[in-house]
Design a protein around this motif. Structure first.
Motif, PDB file in Angstrom:
ATOM      1  N   TYR A 207      -0.986   3.327   7.363  1.00 30.66           N
ATOM      2  CA  TYR A 207      -0.488   1.987   7.061  1.00 30.66           C
ATOM      3  C   TYR A 207       0.597   1.570   8.057  1.00 30.66           C
ATOM      4  CZ  TYR A 207      -2.711   2.855   2.508  1.00 30.66           C
ATOM      5  OH  TYR A 207      -3.604   3.146   1.503  1.00 30.66           O
TER       6      TYR A 207
ATOM      7  N   ARG B 266       1.205   7.122  -6.540  1.00 31.98           N
ATOM      8  CA  ARG B 266       0.190   8.174  -6.675  1.00 31.98           C
ATOM      9  C   ARG B 266       0.785   9.553  -6.419  1.00 31.98           C
ATOM     10  NH1 ARG B 266      -3.055   4.092  -3.677  1.00 31.98           N
ATOM     11  NH2 ARG B 266      -4.311   3.005  -5.256  1.00 31.98           N
TER      12      ARG B 266
ATOM     13  N   PHE C 210      -2.328   8.510   4.389  1.00 29.54           N
ATOM     14  CA  PHE C 210      -2.564   7.073   4.238  1.00 29.54           C
ATOM     15  C   PHE C 210      -1.339   6.276   4.668  1.00 29.54           C
ATOM     16  CE2 PHE C 210      -5.839   7.675   0.580  1.00 29.54           C
ATOM     17  CZ  PHE C 210      -6.840   7.887   1.514  1.00 29.54           C
ATOM     18  N   ILE C 211      -0.167   6.745   4.247  1.00 32.01           N
ATOM     19  CA  ILE C 211       1.077   6.042   4.586  1.00 32.01           C
ATOM     20  C   ILE C 211       1.262   5.984   6.102  1.00 32.01           C
ATOM     21  CG2 ILE C 211       3.608   6.239   4.509  1.00 32.01           C
ATOM     22  CD1 ILE C 211       3.228   7.242   1.582  1.00 32.01           C
TER      23      ILE C 211
ATOM     24  N   LYS D 220       2.066   1.781  -3.441  1.00 31.59           N
ATOM     25  CA  LYS D 220       1.005   2.339  -4.287  1.00 31.59           C
ATOM     26  C   LYS D 220       0.820   3.833  -4.028  1.00 31.59           C
ATOM     27  CE  LYS D 220      -1.622  -1.966  -4.840  1.00 31.59           C
ATOM     28  NZ  LYS D 220      -2.871  -2.705  -4.505  1.00 31.59           N
ATOM     29  N   SER D 221       0.899   4.230  -2.757  1.00 32.82           N
ATOM     30  CA  SER D 221       0.781   5.655  -2.438  1.00 32.82           C
ATOM     31  C   SER D 221       1.940   6.442  -3.034  1.00 32.82           C
ATOM     32  CB  SER D 221       0.726   5.861  -0.923  1.00 32.82           C
ATOM     33  OG  SER D 221      -0.536   5.495  -0.399  1.00 32.82           O
ATOM     34  N   THR D 222       3.124   5.849  -3.019  1.00 27.39           N
ATOM     35  CA  THR D 222       4.287   6.500  -3.616  1.00 27.39           C
ATOM     36  C   THR D 222       4.066   6.732  -5.102  1.00 27.39           C
ATOM     37  OG1 THR D 222       5.801   5.519  -1.993  1.00 27.39           O
ATOM     38  CG2 THR D 222       6.764   6.282  -4.060  1.00 27.39           C
TER      39      THR D 222
ATOM     40  N   GLN E 151      -1.322  14.969  -2.426  1.00 23.49           N
ATOM     41  CA  GLN E 151      -0.094  14.444  -1.828  1.00 23.49           C
ATOM     42  C   GLN E 151      -0.236  14.307  -0.312  1.00 23.49           C
ATOM     43  OE1 GLN E 151       4.484  15.857  -1.205  1.00 23.49           O
ATOM     44  NE2 GLN E 151       3.650  16.137  -3.244  1.00 23.49           N
TER      45      GLN E 151
ATOM     46  N   ASN F 122       0.820  -1.212   0.000  1.00 29.32           N
ATOM     47  CA  ASN F 122       0.000   0.000   0.000  1.00 29.32           C
ATOM     48  C   ASN F 122       0.852   1.258   0.000  1.00 29.32           C
ATOM     49  OD1 ASN F 122      -2.282  -1.574   0.032  1.00 29.32           O
ATOM     50  ND2 ASN F 122      -2.697  -1.314   2.204  1.00 29.32           N
ATOM     51  N   ILE F 123       1.959   1.221   0.752  1.00 25.92           N
ATOM     52  CA  ILE F 123       2.873   2.368   0.762  1.00 25.92           C
ATOM     53  C   ILE F 123       3.476   2.562  -0.628  1.00 25.92           C
ATOM     54  CG2 ILE F 123       5.086   3.230   1.658  1.00 25.92           C
ATOM     55  CD1 ILE F 123       4.339   1.918   4.342  1.00 25.92           C
TER      56      ILE F 123
ATOM     57  N   THR G   5      -2.927  13.751   1.292  1.00 27.18           N
ATOM     58  CA  THR G   5      -3.797  12.595   1.525  1.00 27.18           C
ATOM     59  C   THR G   5      -3.004  11.294   1.479  1.00 27.18           C
ATOM     60  OG1 THR G   5      -5.706  13.748   0.579  1.00 27.18           O
ATOM     61  CG2 THR G   5      -5.820  11.340   0.692  1.00 27.18           C
ATOM     62  N   GLN G   6      -2.132  11.154   0.480  1.00 25.20           N
ATOM     63  CA  GLN G   6      -1.338   9.927   0.368  1.00 25.20           C
ATOM     64  C   GLN G   6      -0.369   9.772   1.533  1.00 25.20           C
ATOM     65  OE1 GLN G   6      -2.025   7.537  -1.722  1.00 25.20           O
ATOM     66  NE2 GLN G   6      -3.630   8.816  -2.622  1.00 25.20           N
TER      67      GLN G   6
END
Length: 220
Positions: A192, A108, A188-189, A104-106, A182, A101-102, A184-185
């Motif tokens: 996680y 994005r 999320f990180i 994927k956020s990277t 950014q 997931n991290i 937001t991501q």
């Protein structure tokens, strides 16, 4: 070899498979934070592609554990060893998923994009969670409840950093509305990583269950 002797060999095989899964998760954790720091989309994609190995090994562990229960009908501590292996495998596989997931956020956030804020606290949070995983696996291997308790106590540090990071990110949304994707991501990180630490605490609780035969809440 006696039936009992073969059973202990099989229990060791189960443990070794679980430690192999733990090693895969540790590698993914190490790679995902470097991916974030360097905004390395190619490496992020590789982390995602490699996750099938952890998924497959988790399935192998569960299948092998079920086979042992069916064949040997273990009791007492041997049954606990098998049950604990299944539970820990699930937690470790989820930790590997959070590393994905991290990644994927990277992706994005985007390759080469500038950091909106210094991410030292996020990196520190990750490093503590990563150390927790390594120590919890050692506690499992050594059946060391003192080390398991230490790991659970480290979760407080992750929770504190999580709160600090989220507060800082929320403040930035007011001053930099154009950077909300950014922000937001990064939020999320942080989440996680916080969840990684929770799953690692679960591992520690299962070490207590293995050794003591009772369930203990180490992170209330």
């Amino acid at each position: 070899m006696t039936v009992r002797g073969q059973f202990h060999v099989d229990l060791n095989t189960l443990r070794d498979k679980l430690l192999e899964l733990g090693s895969l998760a540790e590698i993914s954790l190490s790679k995902c934070i470097h991916t974030l720091i360097n905004r390395d989309v190619d490496q992020a994609l590789q982390i995602i592609e490699d996750d099938y190995r952890a998924d497959r090994l988790d399935e192998e562990i569960n299948d092998f554990a079920i086979l042992l229960i069916a064949k040997q009908q273990p009791v007492a501590v041997d049954l606990r060893r098998i049950i604990v292996a299944i539970k820990i495998s699930t937690d470790v596989e989820r930790i590997a998923d959070f590393a994905v997931n991290i990644a994927k956020s990277t992706i994005r956030i985007g390759e080469g994009s500038e950091n909106l804020i210094p991410i030292e606290k996020i990196v520190k949070m990750h490093n503590i969670a990563s150390e927790m995983l390594s120590l919890s696996l050692k506690a499992y291997y050594d059946e060391d409840i003192v080390l398991a308790k230490k790991v659970a106590e480290m979760d407080d540090q992750v929770d504190e950093l999580y709160g600090e990071n989220i507060r800082e990110l929320l403040k930035l949304t007011k001053d930099h509305p154009n950077m909300i994707p950014q922000i937001t991501q990064l939020s999320f990180i942080c989440r996680y990583i916080e969840r990684m630490a929770d799953h690692t605490t679960n591992i520690s609780e299962n070490v207590f269950y293995l050794v003591k035969g009772k369930h203990y809440e180490l992170n209330d």
